[in-house]
Write a protein that holds these residues in place. Sequence first.
Motif, mmCIF file in Angstrom:
data_model
loop_
_atom_site.group_PDB
_atom_site.id
_atom_site.type_symbol
_atom_site.label_atom_id
_atom_site.label_comp_id
_atom_site.label_asym_id
_atom_site.label_seq_id
_atom_site.Cartn_x
_atom_site.Cartn_y
_atom_site.Cartn_z
ATOM 1 N N SER A 357 27.730 -0.541 -2.370
ATOM 2 C CA SER A 357 27.608 0.932 -2.461
ATOM 3 C C SER A 357 27.116 1.582 -1.325
ATOM 4 C CB SER A 357 26.772 1.020 -3.673
ATOM 5 O OG SER A 357 25.372 0.469 -3.448
ATOM 6 N N THR A 358 26.228 1.109 -0.440
ATOM 7 C CA THR A 358 25.554 1.722 0.658
ATOM 8 C C THR A 358 26.705 2.011 1.617
ATOM 9 O OG1 THR A 358 23.477 0.973 0.038
ATOM 10 C CG2 THR A 358 23.919 1.769 2.412
ATOM 11 N N GLY A 359 27.644 0.778 1.795
ATOM 12 C CA GLY A 359 28.740 0.883 2.742
ATOM 13 C C GLY A 359 29.774 1.947 2.437
ATOM 14 N N LEU A 360 30.008 1.996 1.023
ATOM 15 C CA LEU A 360 30.729 3.304 0.752
ATOM 16 C C LEU A 360 30.560 4.479 1.009
ATOM 17 C CD1 LEU A 360 32.240 1.672 -2.839
ATOM 18 C CD2 LEU A 360 33.797 1.943 -0.612
ATOM 19 N N VAL A 361 29.182 4.774 0.834
ATOM 20 C CA VAL A 361 28.765 5.901 1.172
ATOM 21 C C VAL A 361 28.816 6.290 2.745
ATOM 22 C CG1 VAL A 361 26.555 7.526 1.018
ATOM 23 C CG2 VAL A 361 27.175 6.092 -0.837
ATOM 24 N N LYS A 362 28.453 5.339 3.405
ATOM 25 C CA LYS A 362 28.516 5.608 5.125
ATOM 26 C C LYS A 362 29.960 5.587 5.439
ATOM 27 C CE LYS A 362 24.542 2.647 5.926
ATOM 28 N NZ LYS A 362 24.183 1.203 6.861
ATOM 29 N N MET A 363 30.977 5.062 4.903
ATOM 30 C CA MET A 363 32.351 5.170 5.152
ATOM 31 C C MET A 363 32.821 6.758 4.940
ATOM 32 S SD MET A 363 33.752 2.411 6.645
ATOM 33 C CE MET A 363 33.286 0.572 6.626
ATOM 34 N N TYR A 364 32.507 7.114 3.594
ATOM 35 C CA TYR A 364 32.790 8.452 3.242
ATOM 36 C C TYR A 364 32.310 9.411 4.144
ATOM 37 C CZ TYR A 364 35.109 7.287 -1.126
ATOM 38 O OH TYR A 364 36.230 6.786 -2.019
ATOM 39 N N ALA A 365 30.860 9.235 4.641
ATOM 40 C CA ALA A 365 30.379 10.065 5.511
ATOM 41 C C ALA A 365 30.925 10.265 6.890
ATOM 42 C CB ALA A 365 28.702 9.693 5.576
ATOM 43 N N ALA A 366 31.399 8.599 7.280
ATOM 44 C CA ALA A 366 32.111 8.935 8.557
ATOM 45 C C ALA A 366 33.292 9.530 8.625
ATOM 46 C CB ALA A 366 32.084 7.250 9.085
ATOM 47 N N THR A 367 34.061 9.585 7.731
ATOM 48 C CA THR A 367 35.664 10.212 7.544
ATOM 49 C C THR A 367 35.400 11.533 7.008
ATOM 50 O OG1 THR A 367 35.787 9.536 5.496
ATOM 51 C CG2 THR A 367 36.461 7.951 7.106
ATOM 52 N N ALA A 368 33.975 12.085 6.742
ATOM 53 C CA ALA A 368 34.197 13.471 6.298
ATOM 54 C C ALA A 368 34.601 14.497 7.344
ATOM 55 C CB ALA A 368 32.664 13.691 5.845
ATOM 56 N N GLY A 369 35.238 15.386 7.145
ATOM 57 C CA GLY A 369 35.676 16.284 7.912
ATOM 58 C C GLY A 369 36.866 15.637 8.985
ATOM 59 N N SER A 370 37.427 14.425 9.127
ATOM 60 C CA SER A 370 38.258 14.093 9.996
ATOM 61 C C SER A 370 39.579 14.340 9.488
ATOM 62 C CB SER A 370 37.964 12.474 10.180
ATOM 63 O OG SER A 370 38.097 11.770 8.940
ATOM 64 N N GLY A 371 39.863 14.849 8.117
ATOM 65 C CA GLY A 371 41.099 14.709 7.422
ATOM 66 C C GLY A 371 41.761 13.785 7.264
ATOM 67 N N VAL A 372 41.019 12.565 7.087
ATOM 68 C CA VAL A 372 41.662 11.323 6.859
ATOM 69 C C VAL A 372 41.729 11.041 5.257
ATOM 70 C CG1 VAL A 372 41.552 8.661 7.076
ATOM 71 C CG2 VAL A 372 41.024 10.235 8.865
#
Length: 372
Positions: A357-372
């Motif tokens: 669950s923590t890893g998913l939050v980090k992944m979404y935060a890393a891809t935020a604003g990148s258009g992916v």
Amino acid sequence: MAAPSMAAALAASLPAPSAAPTPVAPTYEAIPPSMSTLIDVEAEISLECVQLDGLVVSKILKHACDSSSSSPIGLLLGIDLDGVLEVSNSFALPYHSGDDDDKSAKSVARYQASMLRSLKEVQGDDSIVGFYQASTLGAFFNQNLIDLQAIHQDKLRHGGVVVVHDVSQTARGNASFRAFRLTSAFQDAYKKSNFSTASLASHQLTFSSILEELPLKIHTNPLLSAFLGEFSSPSRNALGSSSASAIPPSFSVLDLNSGGLTKNLEHIVDALDNYRNEEGNLAYLSRQIARERAKADNYVAKRKEESAARVAQGLAPLPEEDVTRLFKIPPEPSRLESMLQLGQVDAYAKSLAETTSTGLVKMYAATAGSGV
């Protein structure tokens, strides 16, 4: 003769409870009513909280980091006041990987007695209130922990507690400490050494009802808290510009490495294999017991038919025989190990759920604003 376990050796070194003296006329002053509940001489106040001193936390963290054992163990020292178990000191117990169980248990018992004697000489806290154990990925269910805690709850005042430290959480920058003690239902079954299916059902025991958790808080010196706060805040030089703090900021929470997931999945697979093997052994023993009971029942039924036939012919019936002497029916196997294995699987699964669950939050935060 079987070699004594570490839990038995530690129990032998604990102070034996003194026998109640014969009632005589008191020659001491009575405790004031205002202090009777605080001192709790008769141990009538149940434990409501466990308080760890900052020194104890540091010692446990260092022991878990430096030890070569997968589950290092140490003793907790302190006192209980007004329902709060105050743990003020601790010391690690030695770990001997190459020695046999008998030699290792005796060495640990000697070391424990020597440490307690030394603490008493310098007027330090020498009252054992429990023990601690370090674990990985939250999986701390094992037979050694259960045996040692059962001995402590039988001999120590208020029963003592076990503090579990999760090393994997500390590696992620989040020190994890939890306090447990055995439930009354499990203690009753443990004293009877009966963990059969009927006993588990009557006591309503599952792996989640073996231990009960107690609230835990950490107490630090106010001066130390102020020093650490000042140490971590940026300071200003003579020119008025701010400089970096002495403690650099940590960016470990932003690490997207998922290597821990692979290790966690491996532990889950191993735990499931162990549980499957244990269940296979229980099934084999259950089939063996069923076969022996069937043989005994058939023998008894045949004897009854022969006795009835003799009575019909006017002869004396056959004498009754003790079937247990003719057929050795094994006792029902203990299901404690199976419950502990299920507890391990559950702990690994909860740790995996938290990590993912923590890893998913980090992944979404890393891809935020990148258009992916």
